[in-house]
Each structure stands twice: as structure tokens, then as C-alpha cells.
Design an enzyme around this catalytic site. Structure first.
Site, PDB file in Angstrom:
ATOM      1  N   PHE A  38       0.829  -1.216   0.000  1.00  0.00           N
ATOM      2  CA  PHE A  38       0.000   0.000   0.000  1.00  0.00           C
ATOM      3  C   PHE A  38       0.862   1.265   0.000  1.00  0.00           C
ATOM      4  O   PHE A  38       0.525   2.260  -0.641  1.00  0.00           O
ATOM      5  CB  PHE A  38      -0.974   0.005   1.181  1.00  0.00           C
ATOM      6  CG  PHE A  38      -2.198  -0.849   0.934  1.00  0.00           C
ATOM      7  CD1 PHE A  38      -2.648  -1.091  -0.360  1.00  0.00           C
ATOM      8  CD2 PHE A  38      -2.894  -1.415   1.985  1.00  0.00           C
ATOM      9  CE1 PHE A  38      -3.759  -1.880  -0.604  1.00  0.00           C
ATOM     10  CE2 PHE A  38      -4.012  -2.207   1.761  1.00  0.00           C
ATOM     11  CZ  PHE A  38      -4.442  -2.440   0.461  1.00  0.00           C
ATOM     12  N   LEU A  41       1.961   1.750  -3.430  1.00  0.00           N
ATOM     13  CA  LEU A  41       0.864   2.273  -4.265  1.00  0.00           C
ATOM     14  C   LEU A  41       0.634   3.755  -4.002  1.00  0.00           C
ATOM     15  O   LEU A  41       0.330   4.522  -4.917  1.00  0.00           O
ATOM     16  CB  LEU A  41      -0.426   1.495  -4.002  1.00  0.00           C
ATOM     17  CG  LEU A  41      -0.480   0.080  -4.583  1.00  0.00           C
ATOM     18  CD1 LEU A  41      -1.704  -0.667  -4.075  1.00  0.00           C
ATOM     19  CD2 LEU A  41      -0.499   0.127  -6.103  1.00  0.00           C
ATOM     20  N   ARG A  70      -4.829  26.512 -37.976  1.00  0.00           N
ATOM     21  CA  ARG A  70      -5.941  26.054 -38.824  1.00  0.00           C
ATOM     22  C   ARG A  70      -6.839  27.247 -39.177  1.00  0.00           C
ATOM     23  O   ARG A  70      -7.407  27.897 -38.282  1.00  0.00           O
ATOM     24  CB  ARG A  70      -6.747  24.990 -38.070  1.00  0.00           C
ATOM     25  CG  ARG A  70      -8.063  24.620 -38.689  1.00  0.00           C
ATOM     26  CD  ARG A  70      -7.898  23.781 -39.912  1.00  0.00           C
ATOM     27  NE  ARG A  70      -9.182  23.241 -40.379  1.00  0.00           N
ATOM     28  CZ  ARG A  70      -9.464  23.028 -41.655  1.00  0.00           C
ATOM     29  NH1 ARG A  70      -8.563  23.296 -42.599  1.00  0.00           N
ATOM     30  NH2 ARG A  70     -10.627  22.529 -41.995  1.00  0.00           N
ATOM     31  N   GLN A  81     -14.508  32.460 -30.380  1.00  0.00           N
ATOM     32  CA  GLN A  81     -14.748  32.431 -28.933  1.00  0.00           C
ATOM     33  C   GLN A  81     -14.947  31.016 -28.383  1.00  0.00           C
ATOM     34  O   GLN A  81     -14.468  30.696 -27.291  1.00  0.00           O
ATOM     35  CB  GLN A  81     -15.953  33.307 -28.587  1.00  0.00           C
ATOM     36  CG  GLN A  81     -15.665  34.796 -28.784  1.00  0.00           C
ATOM     37  CD  GLN A  81     -16.862  35.674 -28.463  1.00  0.00           C
ATOM     38  OE1 GLN A  81     -17.981  35.184 -28.302  1.00  0.00           O
ATOM     39  NE2 GLN A  81     -16.621  36.964 -28.373  1.00  0.00           N
ATOM     40  N   MET A 139     -10.899  19.399 -31.025  1.00  0.00           N
ATOM     41  CA  MET A 139     -10.401  20.671 -31.559  1.00  0.00           C
ATOM     42  C   MET A 139      -9.476  20.484 -32.761  1.00  0.00           C
ATOM     43  O   MET A 139      -9.286  21.401 -33.560  1.00  0.00           O
ATOM     44  CB  MET A 139      -9.684  21.457 -30.449  1.00  0.00           C
ATOM     45  CG  MET A 139     -10.632  21.899 -29.345  1.00  0.00           C
ATOM     46  SD  MET A 139      -9.761  22.382 -27.879  1.00  0.00           S
ATOM     47  CE  MET A 139      -9.178  24.000 -28.342  1.00  0.00           C
ATOM     48  N   GLU A 165      -3.625   1.172 -10.666  1.00  0.00           N
ATOM     49  CA  GLU A 165      -3.373   1.895  -9.402  1.00  0.00           C
ATOM     50  C   GLU A 165      -4.697   2.312  -8.748  1.00  0.00           C
ATOM     51  O   GLU A 165      -4.785   3.360  -8.111  1.00  0.00           O
ATOM     52  CB  GLU A 165      -2.491   3.121  -9.627  1.00  0.00           C
ATOM     53  CG  GLU A 165      -1.130   2.828 -10.230  1.00  0.00           C
ATOM     54  CD  GLU A 165      -0.199   2.106  -9.275  1.00  0.00           C
ATOM     55  OE1 GLU A 165      -0.499   2.078  -8.058  1.00  0.00           O
ATOM     56  OE2 GLU A 165       0.816   1.545  -9.735  1.00  0.00           O
ATOM     57  N   HIS A 168     -11.258   4.316 -10.675  1.00  0.00           N
ATOM     58  CA  HIS A 168     -11.857   5.516 -10.082  1.00  0.00           C
ATOM     59  C   HIS A 168     -13.078   5.170  -9.235  1.00  0.00           C
ATOM     60  O   HIS A 168     -13.378   5.881  -8.269  1.00  0.00           O
ATOM     61  CB  HIS A 168     -12.146   6.539 -11.175  1.00  0.00           C
ATOM     62  CG  HIS A 168     -10.869   7.169 -11.672  1.00  0.00           C
ATOM     63  ND1 HIS A 168     -10.820   8.340 -12.360  1.00  0.00           N
ATOM     64  CD2 HIS A 168      -9.577   6.771 -11.538  1.00  0.00           C
ATOM     65  CE1 HIS A 168      -9.563   8.649 -12.633  1.00  0.00           C
ATOM     66  NE2 HIS A 168      -8.790   7.696 -12.152  1.00  0.00           N
ATOM     67  N   ASP A 169     -13.745   4.073  -9.555  1.00  0.00           N
ATOM     68  CA  ASP A 169     -14.822   3.605  -8.664  1.00  0.00           C
ATOM     69  C   ASP A 169     -14.261   3.347  -7.270  1.00  0.00           C
ATOM     70  O   ASP A 169     -14.842   3.770  -6.267  1.00  0.00           O
ATOM     71  CB  ASP A 169     -15.423   2.288  -9.195  1.00  0.00           C
ATOM     72  CG  ASP A 169     -16.267   2.497 -10.445  1.00  0.00           C
ATOM     73  OD1 ASP A 169     -16.786   3.606 -10.633  1.00  0.00           O
ATOM     74  OD2 ASP A 169     -16.399   1.528 -11.224  1.00  0.00           O
TER      75      ASP A 169
END
Ligand code: FAD
Length: 189
Positions: A38, A41, A70, A81, A139, A165, A168-169
Site C-alpha cells: 500500500f 501504491l 488552422r 470564442q 479541436m 493503481e 476511479h470507482d
């Protein structure tokens, strides 16, 4: 692992250790249980919170350079904008991510960081890097899908970083437990 679309330059393999005998002189002193892995990690997740920003910055710089060059309706698209709004949003999120990682680094040096803060930084900075990569792809128009630009490479690699690692849950569950005091990793049926 064959057929990876992400982190293709790194060899990813499954390692299986069964009935594995470790010589006593190879055992890390003072490390008991999962504390060793841990702590490793924690440091890796902290590193990721910076690394993801590097990918986000590369996408931002590519989007800036591309939109300045571009030309549409006789003007660079960077002069419109909506495009500037996207660039400003990217810079805002990168700056917040940098401050978060920097602050966490100060707490690490002071020995006052806690794992929940590391989860928050890793998760936030990878999330914003992915969002910035997707925005940058948009973009660049159709050119955004080409390997001439770094966008798709970063986007694909960040998909792995979102999972390894700690997904995200799981980081959300770590933070949710810290907020509520209730663990939601498992449930009884
Ligand atoms: C390129 C790459 C390199 C890697 N390198 C390493 C490495 O060096 N060392 C290593 O140990 N591992 C490594 N991994 C493995 C990685 O850490 C795991 O893939 C990750 O922890 C997710 O585990 P899993 O794939 O088994 O997904 P699962 O655990 O099956 O998760 C699948 C989905 O279910 C969700 N989920 C799982 N459990 C819960 C729960 N309790 N509550 C709610 N949602 C849940 C997850 O968030 C995810 O969305 C690597 C992965 C990749 C892609």
C-alpha cells in the site's frame, strides 16, 4: 497480455506466485501485511497525479498550436470564442490539477498526507487529463485521430491509467468511506 490498444510500449504480463518460498534475507524489514504494497501504491498514485498532467499539457499545447494554424473563414480557429473557451477551460483544469499535486507533495514531505488525499489527486488529475485529451481531439477535427498528433496516444494510454493503481470507482469508495464512515466496497446479500 496480447492485443493492447493502450500503453502498447510497455510489456504487461500476468504473474502467478504459487507455493512460493522467499528466503528470509529477501524479506523487507519492518513491513507487515499489506502495509508495504500500500505504501508503494501511495507513491505510485502520487506520481500518476503528476504524470497525467503531463499528458494533459501535451494535449493542450497541441490544441493551442493546431487551432492557431488552422484557418477557417479567413481566420485561425483559435480566434473564435468557442475555441478560446475550450483552451481556457483546459488551462484552468491543468492549473487546478498542478496546485492539487503540488499541495499533496508538500503534505508528503511533511509526512501529513493521508491515503484518501492521494486517491482524490490521482482520480481528479487522470479524469481531467482524459477530458482534456477528448476535448483536444475534437479541436483537431479529423486530424485529431491521426498519429501525427499526440492526442489519441495520450487518450488511449490514459484509459489504462484510469483503471490501474485503483479504478476511479474504488477511489470514490475510499473517499466515500472517509466522508461517511461506512465502507461500500462489499455488500452482504
Ligand atoms: C496497462 C495495465 C498495467 C497494469 N499493471 C499492473 C501492475 O503493474 N501491477 C498490478 O498489480 N496490477 C496492474 N494492472 C491491473 C490493474 O491494477 C487492475 O486491472 C485494476 O485494479 C482493476 O482490476 P480488474 O481489471 O480486475 O477490474 P475489476 O476489479 O473486475 O473491475 C471491473 C469494474 O468493476 C468495478 N468494481 C470492482 N469492484 C468494485 C466494487 N467493490 N464496488 C464497485 N465497483 C467495483 C471497477 O471499478 C471496474 O469499473 C495493470 C492494468 C493495466 C490495464
Amino acid at each position: 497480455m496480447k492485443g493492447k490498444y493502450s500503453l502498447r510500449a510497455s510489456v504487461t504480463s500476468e504473474l502467478v506466485f504459487q507455493d512460493c518460498k522467499i528466503p528470509k534475507d529477501r524479506i523487507l524489514p519492518g513491513v507487515k501485511g499489506l502495509r508495504g504494497p500500500f505504501s508503494c501504491l501511495n507513491n505510485a498514485r502520487f506520481g500518476i497525479s503528476w504524470g497525467a498532467l503531463g499528458a494533459a499539457m501535451a494535449c493542450f499545447h497541441s490544441a493551442k498550436t493546431y487551432t492557431l494554424s488552422r484557418i477557417q473563414f479567413d481566420h485561425p480557429i483559435a480566434s473564435y470564442q468557442l475555441v478560446q473557451n475550450k483552451l481556457a477551460w483546459m488551462l484552468r483544469e491543468i492549473t487546478k490539477g498542478q496546485l492539487l499535486a503540488y499541495h499533496l507533495g508538500k503534505k508528503k514531505d511533511a509526512g501529513t498526507w493521508i491515503p484518501e488525499q492521494i486517491s482524490l489527486a490521482k482520480m481528479n488529475n487522470v479524469d481531467i487529463a482524459l477530458d482534456i485529451a477528448r476535448m483536444a481531439r475534437d479541436m483537431h477535427g479529423a486530424n485529431g485521430i491521426l498519429d501525427e498528433y499526440p492526442i489519441m496516444r495520450h487518450m488511449a494510454n490514459l484509459e489504462s491509467v484510469k483503471t490501474y493503481e485503483g479504478t476511479h470507482d474504488i477511489h470514490n469508495l475510499i473517499i466515500g468511506k472517509h466522508i461517511t464512515g461506512i465502507q461500500a466496497f462489499t455488500r452482504t446479500i
